[in-house]
Design a protein around this motif. Structure first.
Motif, mmCIF file in Angstrom:
data_model
loop_
_atom_site.group_PDB
_atom_site.id
_atom_site.type_symbol
_atom_site.label_atom_id
_atom_site.label_comp_id
_atom_site.label_asym_id
_atom_site.label_seq_id
_atom_site.Cartn_x
_atom_site.Cartn_y
_atom_site.Cartn_z
ATOM 1 N N ILE A 107 -20.918 11.711 -32.210
ATOM 2 C CA ILE A 107 -22.216 11.787 -31.556
ATOM 3 C C ILE A 107 -22.207 12.955 -30.586
ATOM 4 O O ILE A 107 -21.279 13.112 -29.781
ATOM 5 N N TYR A 108 -23.240 13.781 -30.655
ATOM 6 C CA TYR A 108 -23.376 14.948 -29.791
ATOM 7 C C TYR A 108 -24.705 14.882 -29.047
ATOM 8 O O TYR A 108 -25.649 14.209 -29.487
ATOM 9 N N VAL A 109 -24.771 15.564 -27.905
ATOM 10 C CA VAL A 109 -25.961 15.547 -27.076
ATOM 11 C C VAL A 109 -26.592 16.935 -27.059
ATOM 12 O O VAL A 109 -25.929 17.923 -26.711
ATOM 13 N N CYS A 110 -27.855 16.996 -27.487
ATOM 14 C CA CYS A 110 -28.626 18.240 -27.416
ATOM 15 C C CYS A 110 -29.353 18.235 -26.074
ATOM 16 O O CYS A 110 -30.236 17.405 -25.848
ATOM 17 N N ARG A 111 -28.992 19.152 -25.201
ATOM 18 C CA ARG A 111 -29.547 19.183 -23.849
ATOM 19 C C ARG A 111 -30.447 20.401 -23.681
ATOM 20 O O ARG A 111 -30.044 21.528 -23.965
ATOM 21 N N MET A 112 -31.684 20.169 -23.233
ATOM 22 C CA MET A 112 -32.621 21.245 -22.950
ATOM 23 C C MET A 112 -32.896 21.267 -21.454
ATOM 24 O O MET A 112 -33.112 20.219 -20.835
ATOM 25 N N ALA A 113 -32.906 22.443 -20.863
ATOM 26 C CA ALA A 113 -33.152 22.588 -19.436
ATOM 27 C C ALA A 113 -34.053 23.790 -19.190
ATOM 28 O O ALA A 113 -33.951 24.822 -19.861
ATOM 29 N N SER A 114 -34.976 23.631 -18.215
ATOM 30 C CA SER A 114 -35.833 24.727 -17.775
ATOM 31 C C SER A 114 -36.224 24.453 -16.340
ATOM 32 O O SER A 114 -36.944 23.482 -16.074
ATOM 33 N N GLY A 115 -35.733 25.273 -15.422
ATOM 34 C CA GLY A 115 -35.991 25.009 -14.023
ATOM 35 C C GLY A 115 -35.405 23.666 -13.628
ATOM 36 O O GLY A 115 -34.221 23.401 -13.832
#
Length: 528
Positions: A505-513
């Motif tokens: 299991i992998y985690v797709c992490r999105m970040a903006s500000g």
């Protein structure tokens, strides 16, 4: 160096928090109270009852609009093994555990033999029931059931289904459960969420299994997905069901041997032969979920013999039977606690796909529920290690029903009610309102690659990264400004060095500000 170490720690904490938010925990279960069962209901009664129970959403249609619609089908006295349908009154919390404070259910259908005697006379019966709407070629919803007994040295048919009219149940069965021993298949029975089953166990919406004290069913609770409608509508009597997927089995099933072959390296952590897991449910709340088992947990030293500490040897001379209440021979321990244990359904994704062994999933949390019981003494009165019974779950309203056996007058059962919620519900709603989020990861699970879709509310710098479950960054997929709207990124399942990531299991992490969002991606690599 310190800044790099701090970033690594923060990244680990963030990933663990995001993954953990998709699991239900004890804090997500809120106690609503308990209610009593009717005193008499036809051909049987509620003494020593509650080894089987299911929620029926269309039950009690003329009942009050009190937030507890539907009904419960429950198995009554364990010697009669008859089934009755009852209403669900509003549960009450009684701080002093006074039975007269509680509301009492009413009988909707009196006790009936839903199997019409197809299993014969059983000594120390184990059984459960579960309602499902029509499946496959079925035109009506069914009460599915499983039945067995404490000792079954020869394989016997154990499963079936019937109609919901208890006066005319029209039972179908019995059926053999694959080539598995009865010690792993015929105690608890519950629904698998439709979406999960469609992806991972197509056509298999039911979960069945058993935990038998000792090592007979393995060193942990056994669980299988199955769908009997795949073998006929209905399958002929004594059919061997084939649509079965093992999900949990802490040992090895060897045809011809009644007990599961065990070893310490295939044990559930914390296993004791004096444990007793009597019911199960697949909980869901928003994006969070958990597979739970409910029962009693042995504390301290365990032994086979009598509850006063007398050990029963393998060979004679045998000790005399102690006086009541210590006259029941079986597995005992220094202490007993009422517990709920939590498993991650994502582990079962890997098991169903063959990428994880059935004995590898482990509980990630537990909940002690002694404080809610009306008879929580656990000082070895007769049958105390069988104080909890079956479990039922109203998925729409997230209401969990748990039987406390022999806690009411003349040994009747009580029903305890918990509400299930999750903090992820609020988090997800906030993300949707801002229109900045990861939309989906598809296909998921995958064996080669997956497409990650996300939405940006405005022109902004976006960083999209892949982490494993211990917080290690695997790869940066995107780190640039994007325009408002929908975007897709393909991840080929490789790390920053171009190597294929292993199954997991992998985690797709999105970040903006200050905004964050994440989704899980499950990779299942073919075995060599």
């Amino acid at each position: 160096m310190k800044n790099g170490l701090l970033f690594g720690i923060c990244a680990t904490l963030f990933v663990v928090t995001q993954v953990d938010a998709q699991r239900l925990h004890p804090a997500d279960l809120t106690y609503r109270g308990a209610f009593r069962l009717p005193s008499v209901s036809g051909a049987s009664n509620w003494s020593y009852s509650g080894c089987g129970m299911t929620y029926y959403p269309q039950g009690d249609p003329s009942g009050p609009a009190d937030g507890y619609p539907g009904s419960l089908f429950i198995i009554g006295h364990d010697q009669d093994q008859l089934v009755s349908e009852v209403s669900i009154p509003v549960p009450v919390i009684s701080p002093t555990k006074r039975l007269s404070d509680l509301n009492t259910a009413t009988t909707l259908q009196g006790f009936a033999d839903i199997t019409r005697g197809m299993f014969g006379s059983l000594e120390i019966a184990y059984s459960d029931i579960e309602y499902l709407p029509p499946q496959g070629a079925q035109t009506t919803g069914k009460l599915h059931f499983c039945w067995g007994q404490h000792f079954q040295f020869e394989r016997a048919p154990s499963h079936g289904w019937c109609e919901l009219n208890l006066a005319n149940p029209q039972p179908a069965g019995p059926w053999f459960f694959g080539d598995f021993t009865n010690y792993v298949s015929n105690d608890y029975l519950f629904e698998i969420p439709a979406e999960w089953a469609a992806q991972h166990t197509p056509g298999q919406r039911l979960a069945t299994g058993r935990f038998r004290d000792g090592h007979w069913s393995g060193m942990g609770p056994a669980l299988f997905a199955y769908g009997p409608w795949n073998d006929g509508n209905p399958p002929a009597p004594n059919t061997t069901l084939t649509a079965i997927t093992p999900l949990l089995l802490y040992g090895e099933n060897v045809p011809g041997i009644p007990e599961i072959v065990t070893s310490e390296d295939r044990a559930m952590k914390g296993f004791s032969p004096a444990d007793y897991w009597s019911g199960g449910a697949w909980l869901t709340a928003g994006n969070a979920s958990a597979l739970i088992f409910v029962g009693t947990k042995a504390i301290g030293r365990s032994w086979y013999g009598y509850s006063d500490g007398t050990v029963y040897p393998d060979d004679p001379p045998y000790p005399p039977t102690p006086p009541f209440p210590h006259d029941q021979r079986g597995w005992w321990s220094e202490g007993i606690r009422a517990r709920i244990i939590f498993f991650d359904p994502n582990d079962l994704v890997l098991v169903a796909a063959g990428s994880m062994q059935t004995w590898e999933p482990q509980p990630y949390d537990s909940m002690d529920i002694d404080q809610y019981l009306f008879d929580p003494g656990f000082d070895y009165p007769r049958y105390k290690n069988r104080s909890l019974g079956a479990v039922a779950f109203d998925r729409e309203r997230r209401l969990l029903y748990i039987v406390e056996r022999m806690a009411d007058e003349d040994e009747r059962s009580l029903i305890h009610v918990f509400h299930v919620s999750a903090t992820s519900d609020v988090q997800e709603a906030g993300v949707r309102d801002m229109d900045f989020r990861l939309v989906q990861v598809f296909p998921n699970p995958t064996s080669s690659g997956t497409t990650i879709s996300f939405r940006a509310a405005q022109t902004t710098q976006v960083r999209l990264e892949i982490y494993n479950l211990v917080g290690q960054r695997i790869r940066v997929l995107l780190n640039e400004a994007v325009v408002p709207g929908e975007h897709t990124i393909f991840w080929d399942g490789r790390d920053a060095q171009g190597m294929d990531v292993p199954s997991g299991i992998y985690v797709c992490r999105m970040a903006s500000g200050t905004w964050r969002d994440s989704r899980k991606a499950i990779f299942i690599r073919p075995r060599n």
